[in-house]
Design a protein around this motif. Structure first.
Motif, PDB file in Angstrom:
ATOM      1  N   VAL A 141      20.841  36.707  65.347  1.00  0.00           N
ATOM      2  CA  VAL A 141      20.480  35.546  65.449  1.00  0.00           C
ATOM      3  C   VAL A 141      19.566  34.878  64.744  1.00  0.00           C
ATOM      4  N   ASP A 142      18.310  35.362  64.559  1.00  0.00           N
ATOM      5  CA  ASP A 142      17.158  34.821  63.708  1.00  0.00           C
ATOM      6  C   ASP A 142      16.878  35.688  62.464  1.00  0.00           C
ATOM      7  N   ASP A 143      18.060  36.512  61.941  1.00  0.00           N
ATOM      8  CA  ASP A 143      17.961  37.300  60.846  1.00  0.00           C
ATOM      9  C   ASP A 143      17.734  36.293  59.702  1.00  0.00           C
ATOM     10  N   GLY A 144      16.771  36.570  58.756  1.00  0.00           N
ATOM     11  CA  GLY A 144      16.294  35.624  57.798  1.00  0.00           C
ATOM     12  C   GLY A 144      15.669  34.337  57.913  1.00  0.00           C
ATOM     13  N   PRO A 145      15.573  33.609  56.878  1.00  0.00           N
ATOM     14  CA  PRO A 145      14.811  32.167  57.053  1.00  0.00           C
ATOM     15  C   PRO A 145      15.601  31.251  58.009  1.00  0.00           C
ATOM     16  N   PRO A 146      15.076  30.346  58.558  1.00  0.00           N
ATOM     17  CA  PRO A 146      15.672  29.504  59.521  1.00  0.00           C
ATOM     18  C   PRO A 146      16.476  28.622  58.797  1.00  0.00           C
ATOM     19  N   ALA A 147      17.573  28.320  59.698  1.00  0.00           N
ATOM     20  CA  ALA A 147      18.858  27.706  58.985  1.00  0.00           C
ATOM     21  C   ALA A 147      18.963  26.500  59.582  1.00  0.00           C
ATOM     22  N   PRO A 148      19.369  25.261  59.334  1.00  0.00           N
ATOM     23  CA  PRO A 148      19.320  24.116  59.945  1.00  0.00           C
ATOM     24  C   PRO A 148      20.540  24.168  60.727  1.00  0.00           C
ATOM     25  N   LEU A 149      21.586  25.056  60.728  1.00  0.00           N
ATOM     26  CA  LEU A 149      22.611  25.020  61.703  1.00  0.00           C
ATOM     27  C   LEU A 149      23.220  26.256  62.053  1.00  0.00           C
ATOM     28  N   ARG A 150      23.522  26.500  63.164  1.00  0.00           N
ATOM     29  CA  ARG A 150      24.098  27.736  63.960  1.00  0.00           C
ATOM     30  C   ARG A 150      25.421  27.249  64.222  1.00  0.00           C
ATOM     31  N   LEU A 151      26.300  28.093  64.359  1.00  0.00           N
ATOM     32  CA  LEU A 151      27.777  27.578  64.763  1.00  0.00           C
ATOM     33  C   LEU A 151      28.227  28.555  65.983  1.00  0.00           C
ATOM     34  N   PRO A 152      29.008  28.467  66.604  1.00  0.00           N
ATOM     35  CA  PRO A 152      29.507  29.108  68.072  1.00  0.00           C
ATOM     36  C   PRO A 152      30.232  30.320  67.063  1.00  0.00           C
ATOM     37  N   GLY A 153      30.185  31.335  68.088  1.00  0.00           N
ATOM     38  CA  GLY A 153      30.813  32.599  67.501  1.00  0.00           C
ATOM     39  C   GLY A 153      32.451  32.490  67.596  1.00  0.00           C
ATOM     40  N   SER A 154      33.186  33.457  66.853  1.00  0.00           N
ATOM     41  CA  SER A 154      34.564  33.566  66.643  1.00  0.00           C
ATOM     42  C   SER A 154      35.512  33.669  67.888  1.00  0.00           C
ATOM     43  N   VAL A 155      34.830  33.759  69.124  1.00  0.00           N
ATOM     44  CA  VAL A 155      35.938  33.934  70.121  1.00  0.00           C
ATOM     45  C   VAL A 155      36.398  32.418  70.687  1.00  0.00           C
ATOM     46  N   SER A 156      35.523  31.433  70.014  1.00  0.00           N
ATOM     47  CA  SER A 156      35.779  30.072  70.660  1.00  0.00           C
ATOM     48  C   SER A 156      36.553  29.374  69.620  1.00  0.00           C
ATOM     49  N   ILE A 157      37.517  28.458  70.183  1.00  0.00           N
ATOM     50  CA  ILE A 157      38.322  27.799  69.347  1.00  0.00           C
ATOM     51  C   ILE A 157      37.706  26.544  68.434  1.00  0.00           C
ATOM     52  N   ALA A 158      36.399  26.241  68.843  1.00  0.00           N
ATOM     53  CA  ALA A 158      35.559  25.502  68.219  1.00  0.00           C
ATOM     54  C   ALA A 158      35.086  26.146  66.943  1.00  0.00           C
ATOM     55  N   ARG A 159      34.834  27.206  66.815  1.00  0.00           N
ATOM     56  CA  ARG A 159      34.698  27.955  65.595  1.00  0.00           C
ATOM     57  C   ARG A 159      35.938  27.865  64.489  1.00  0.00           C
ATOM     58  N   THR A 160      37.217  28.223  65.288  1.00  0.00           N
ATOM     59  CA  THR A 160      38.256  28.023  64.385  1.00  0.00           C
ATOM     60  C   THR A 160      38.511  26.737  63.858  1.00  0.00           C
ATOM     61  N   MET A 161      38.315  25.794  64.445  1.00  0.00           N
ATOM     62  CA  MET A 161      38.630  24.263  64.116  1.00  0.00           C
ATOM     63  C   MET A 161      37.446  24.137  62.972  1.00  0.00           C
ATOM     64  N   ILE A 162      36.185  24.477  63.131  1.00  0.00           N
ATOM     65  CA  ILE A 162      35.315  24.035  62.259  1.00  0.00           C
ATOM     66  C   ILE A 162      35.587  24.748  60.989  1.00  0.00           C
ATOM     67  N   GLU A 163      36.063  26.083  61.091  1.00  0.00           N
ATOM     68  CA  GLU A 163      36.453  26.954  59.827  1.00  0.00           C
ATOM     69  C   GLU A 163      37.501  26.107  59.168  1.00  0.00           C
ATOM     70  N   ALA A 164      38.553  25.589  59.893  1.00  0.00           N
ATOM     71  CA  ALA A 164      39.547  25.041  59.269  1.00  0.00           C
ATOM     72  C   ALA A 164      39.147  23.571  58.660  1.00  0.00           C
ATOM     73  N   TRP A 165      38.309  22.755  59.194  1.00  0.00           N
ATOM     74  CA  TRP A 165      37.904  21.582  58.597  1.00  0.00           C
ATOM     75  C   TRP A 165      37.129  22.034  57.420  1.00  0.00           C
ATOM     76  N   ALA A 166      36.120  23.130  57.401  1.00  0.00           N
ATOM     77  CA  ALA A 166      35.407  23.431  56.172  1.00  0.00           C
ATOM     78  C   ALA A 166      36.134  23.910  55.069  1.00  0.00           C
ATOM     79  N   ALA A 167      37.263  24.420  55.116  1.00  0.00           N
ATOM     80  CA  ALA A 167      38.068  25.254  54.116  1.00  0.00           C
ATOM     81  C   ALA A 167      38.794  23.897  53.477  1.00  0.00           C
TER      82      ALA A 167
END
Length: 305
Positions: free
Chosen positions: A277-303
């Motif tokens: 969760v907090d591995d590495g330098p602070p990131a401006p954005l964290r996203l839901p895990g892969s069990v959620s359709i939210a993640r699937t939809m965000i991946e599709a938009w980003a691709a």
């Protein structure tokens, strides 16, 4: 811009037949019980783990016959798959959010069916019509009012979940105050009576962030058994110049993110990995895990280009 989901969401990939024609065929179900496999689930939704899969308990170890409260999930080959609510699950154990992403499509589908049914049984022990006790029938898929014989069936609550984008290179994500720091996701809400899915998209986005979206377009769906929802995924177009207003108080913050920011966030470890969760330098954005359709939809938009 137009985009589609690269693959069905994790909880929508199951292929094990539900065998609805066998529900209530108690003779056959009982005869097959010696070779049945049972998923034990506690009140918190935790289930046993066997490596990266779910731990199944042979039917005879649970009882001589299907116990009251057991629900038939489906028939996998010649194996009847059941689920049963228990007080405690032996370790190692996990729940759908933290361990679900390890499961294959069939196990994930059986898990969400089990959770949705068991959660419904927990809240349906008395008739909503007469207030009288109900009894389990048809292998866990019906509860019958003992006073009048009225049948009650499992409930599914439809909800929309929406990727709001600007038609180009930005997407709008929001976060609730109780979420971990920097965690943003898509916007969602339950469908109201007398409302179409598309109307719900427009209303929910306006209530949560104060902008009016257009062109709602269906992407896919996923069961979400917390406690018994069906998430119906949409894309919709919004204007980044329109001021954000959090009208219903559900959203604490929202922001427009570029495609590059989202792609970078998708490479980070998931929230479901406690060590990442907090591995590495602070990131401006964290996203839901892969069990959620939210993640699937965000991946599709980003691709999309």
């Amino acid at each position: 811009m137009s985009f589609t989901l690269g693959s069905p969401p994790l909880f929508s990939r199951g292929t094990v037949p539900r065998a609805a024609e066998l529900r209530g065929n108690h003779g056959e179900a009982r005869q097959a019980w010696p070779a049945a496999q049972v998923l034990l689930v506690d009140a918190r939704g935790r289930f046993g783990l066997d490596g990266d899969g779910m731990r199944w308990t042979p039917g005879p170890q649970v009882g001589e016959e299907p116990p009251e409260g057991a629900v038939l999930l489906g028939v996998d080959g010649e194996t009847y798959r059941w689920a049963l609510r228990v007080d405690e699950v032996a370790e190692p154990a996990g729940d759908a959010r933290t361990a679900g992403f390890h499961l294959d499509g069939d196990d994930a589908g059986l898990l969400v069916t089990a959770l949705g049914l068991l959660n419904w049984h927990d809240s349906a022990q008395f008739s909503p019509t007469t207030g009288q006790p109900t009894a389990v029938e048809k292998s866990g898929w019906v509860r019958r009012d003992l006073s009048c014989g009225r049948e009650e069936f499992p409930r599914t609550d439809p909800a929309i979940i929406t990727v709001v984008h600007d038609g180009a290179d930005r997407v709008l994500l929001g976060r609730q105050a109780v979420w971990p720091d920097r965690w943003y996701s898509t916007l969602a809400g339950f469908v109201e009576p007398g409302e179409s899915l598309e109307q719900c998209v427009i209303r929910e986005v306006y209530e949560e962030v104060g902008i009016t979206v257009s062109q709602p377009r269906y992407l896919g769906s996923q069961p979400w058994p917390f406690p018994r929802s069906l998430m119906v995924g949409f894309a919709a177009v919004g204007d980044p110049e329109e001021p954000l207003r959090f009208l219903d108080g559900e959203i604490a913050d929202a922001a427009w993110f570029t495609r590059d920011q989202v792609r970078e966030a998708l490479t980070a470890k998931e929230w479901t990995d406690p060590e990442g969760v907090d591995d590495g330098p602070p990131a401006p954005l964290r996203l839901p895990g892969s069990v959620s359709i939210a993640r699937t939809m965000i991946e599709a938009w980003a691709a999309a280009d």
